[in-house]
Design an enzyme around this catalytic site. Sequence first.
Site, short mmCIF file in Angstrom:
data_model
loop_
_atom_site.label_atom_id
_atom_site.label_comp_id
_atom_site.label_asym_id
_atom_site.label_seq_id
_atom_site.Cartn_x
_atom_site.Cartn_y
_atom_site.Cartn_z
N CYS A 2 0.81 -1.23 0.00
CA CYS A 2 0.00 0.00 0.00
C CYS A 2 0.84 1.27 0.00
CB CYS A 2 -0.96 0.06 1.18
SG CYS A 2 -2.15 -1.25 1.21
N ARG A 27 6.12 -0.36 -4.74
CA ARG A 27 5.65 -1.07 -3.55
C ARG A 27 4.64 -2.16 -3.89
NH1 ARG A 27 6.51 1.94 1.16
NH2 ARG A 27 4.62 1.23 2.18
N TRP A 74 -2.50 -2.79 -1.89
CA TRP A 74 -1.98 -4.15 -2.06
C TRP A 74 -2.87 -4.99 -1.16
CZ3 TRP A 74 1.89 -7.14 -4.31
CH2 TRP A 74 2.30 -8.28 -3.63
N ASN A 98 -2.58 2.23 5.43
CA ASN A 98 -1.62 1.18 5.09
C ASN A 98 -1.36 0.40 6.37
OD1 ASN A 98 0.57 -0.35 4.29
ND2 ASN A 98 2.02 1.34 4.42
N GLY A 99 -1.53 -0.91 6.34
CA GLY A 99 -1.28 -1.71 7.53
C GLY A 99 -2.34 -2.77 7.69
N GLU A 482 18.99 -23.42 0.74
CA GLU A 482 18.57 -22.08 0.32
C GLU A 482 19.80 -21.16 0.23
OE1 GLU A 482 16.25 -20.66 -1.04
OE2 GLU A 482 16.42 -18.54 -0.52
N LYS A 486 20.84 -19.07 -3.10
CA LYS A 486 21.02 -17.60 -3.12
C LYS A 486 22.37 -17.26 -3.74
CE LYS A 486 17.88 -16.24 -2.78
NZ LYS A 486 16.66 -16.88 -2.51
N GLU A 489 22.42 -17.98 -7.59
CA GLU A 489 21.58 -17.20 -8.50
C GLU A 489 22.02 -15.75 -8.63
OE1 GLU A 489 17.41 -17.12 -7.47
OE2 GLU A 489 17.85 -16.98 -5.35
N HIS A 505 29.19 -39.34 1.57
CA HIS A 505 28.70 -40.24 0.52
C HIS A 505 28.95 -39.67 -0.87
CE1 HIS A 505 26.93 -42.73 3.60
NE2 HIS A 505 26.38 -41.66 4.12
N LYS A 604 10.96 -13.14 -11.93
CA LYS A 604 10.31 -13.12 -10.61
C LYS A 604 9.08 -14.02 -10.58
CE LYS A 604 10.16 -11.52 -6.45
NZ LYS A 604 11.17 -12.09 -5.57
C1 F6R Z 1 14.79 -17.82 -5.90
C2 F6R Z 1 13.39 -17.71 -6.22
C3 F6R Z 1 12.78 -18.80 -6.99
C4 F6R Z 1 11.29 -18.95 -6.63
C5 F6R Z 1 10.62 -19.98 -7.54
C6 F6R Z 1 9.19 -20.20 -7.15
O1 F6R Z 1 15.25 -16.75 -5.14
O2 F6R Z 1 12.76 -16.73 -5.90
O3 F6R Z 1 13.44 -20.00 -6.81
O4 F6R Z 1 11.19 -19.35 -5.30
O5 F6R Z 1 10.68 -19.54 -8.87
O6 F6R Z 1 8.48 -19.01 -7.22
P1 F6R Z 1 7.15 -18.79 -6.41
O7 F6R Z 1 7.50 -18.77 -4.95
O8 F6R Z 1 6.63 -17.48 -6.89
O9 F6R Z 1 6.26 -19.93 -6.74
#
Ligand code: F6R
Length: 609
Positions: A2, A27, A74, A98-99, A482, A486, A489, A505, A604
């Site tokens: 928001c 945002r 949002w 917002n909140g 994870e 990170k 990528e 192993h 994304k």
């Molecule tokens: C990595 C990342 C991706 C998503 C994946 C699934 O930082 O963001 O691995 O996690 O593409 O995306 P969502 O969560 O939108 O289903």
Amino acid sequence: MCGIVGYVGPQACADILVDGLRRLEYRGYDSAGLAVFDGKRTGVVRAVGKLQNLVTALKEKPLPGSLGIGHTRWATHGRPTEVNAHPHCSGEIALVHNGIIENHIELKRHLAEEGVKFASDTDTEIVAHLIHREAKTGDDLLGAVRRALGHVHGAYAVAVMDARQPDRIVVAKNASPLVIGFGEGEMFCASDIPAILPYTKRMLPLEEGEIGVLTESGLELYTLDGKRVDRQPKTITWSASQAEKGGFKHFMLKEINEQPRAIEDTIRGRVDLAAGDVIESELGIDAETAKSLKRVYFIACGTSHHATLYGRFLMEHIAKVPSQTELASEFIGRDPVVGEGDLVVAVSQSGETLDTLAALKVAKEKGARILAVANVIDSAIPRAAHGAFYTHAGPEIGVASTKCFTTQLAAMVLLAVFLGRRRGTLEKERAQEILQNFVEIPNQMRTVLALDDIIRDLARPLAQAKSALFLGRGVSYPIAVEGALKLKEISYIHAEGYAAGEMKHGPIALIDADMPVIAVMPDDKAYEKIASNVQEAKAREGHVLAVATRHNADIGGIAHNAIYVPKVDPVLSPFVTALPLQLLSYFVADFKGTDVDQPRNLAKTVTVE
Ligand code: F6R
């Protein structure tokens, strides 16, 4: 999450408000609206979708006037529709917010008993009615807003107009941001600096529990309990793009730093500490269903899949229900044995990932109950599910998921406690203990974020590596995988996340002086075992960086370097161990000069198979 903009001054303000909202687009939002006082009454225009739709609606119904408020929404409570869009009105009152109002259900019930009719499904409209009720007593708007907010629990930044006092906007803040802009004979308010930066550089961010009156002649500021506050605006020297990132170099770094707030927002209104329970009406799982569950299947991709590995851990540990995690793309590639009595939890920050959606549909067709965990309200995955649990991370701009990941972890905790309590596998006292420790987690995360300088120094040599191995055991295994994702990528360094017990192993063959080993080893029952795995790596000249608890004094003899996280309840350690790895990857990528926010080849939202 928001965006708010407000203006009081001599100029026609509709364009200023729309322009401000445009600068808050980053945002994220799904609808927008304006309220402007035209000298006689307050006109409101709202539209679903992009701001352009609002601009088109304003062409049909222009809003002349020089006192106004605007909002990009949002969605959190109620779908993204025109009636749910802000501003919300009650009588002469118009309000943007917002909140999240935690006690909205209770407040709505009281208002309904008094005969109030609601036009929307939002928590915000309730606040408009509360202010309207208080304003009827004839007091000024400031007093009415203050009294109304006295009934409200939760997070808010509000901007309020009253057509009977058309020279002012009343603003207030608790846990959601609001900044005041000081112009020459005009005043502004906004959720964030960039919205009003073209109009003034003199800004004053409101602090918690402050309430103020904006008029052409300036700001009168008070605390909510009525004490006068005297603070002066500061001059902002940021460029517009720096301001959008909150002064951080990248969105990813901003989002890493937003995580304590994102977790607070995801927990807010959902835990009952006294009862040791999770209050959740959106899950669509009643006590009978919870008790008779045969199995929980998690389906997700990428980072969200890693969050589900933690979900599986918690489900077994707390709710004592057989659980398994599935990569969505593999789930649809097989003939999975899933059906009635199974709960399938589809986890996706975007709520749109095609593989996850396809897997969900397969499970649904076979008769399983589907719960979506998503960050975007009304996206495809929650729409296709029987119930939805929304994380409140706010929009994530950096492609590499950080705050969405940790809010997914938070959703896993809430879900496991919810099921554990209903299945009778989690005692009230232990639930109270977990939830109490959980609400303290955001502050523990803040202490980890303060280690950024130490982590930056540790990242420098890692930027030279060709490959890295991340190890974890038990609750830390999801964090190790994870951490590796990170790093790869955003820095393009090859990295593997491995269950530490599996090292011997196979991957141990890779270890030499050129292979950094990052071991996630907080103080828990896996500590001794992972300590011996680390010794094995060290004996082969692997350079070991441990993410550990300071409490483990022997770590100095085990690892070459350590990042110390606070001691927390062992089941909650992922919240503090994930952060150093996010920061480590961020700094490595920044040293390498890669495109941190938009790494090559990544998107994304992944809507292709
Ligand atoms: C990595 C990342 C991706 C998503 C994946 C699934 O930082 O963001 O691995 O996690 O593409 O995306 P969502 O969560 O939108 O289903």
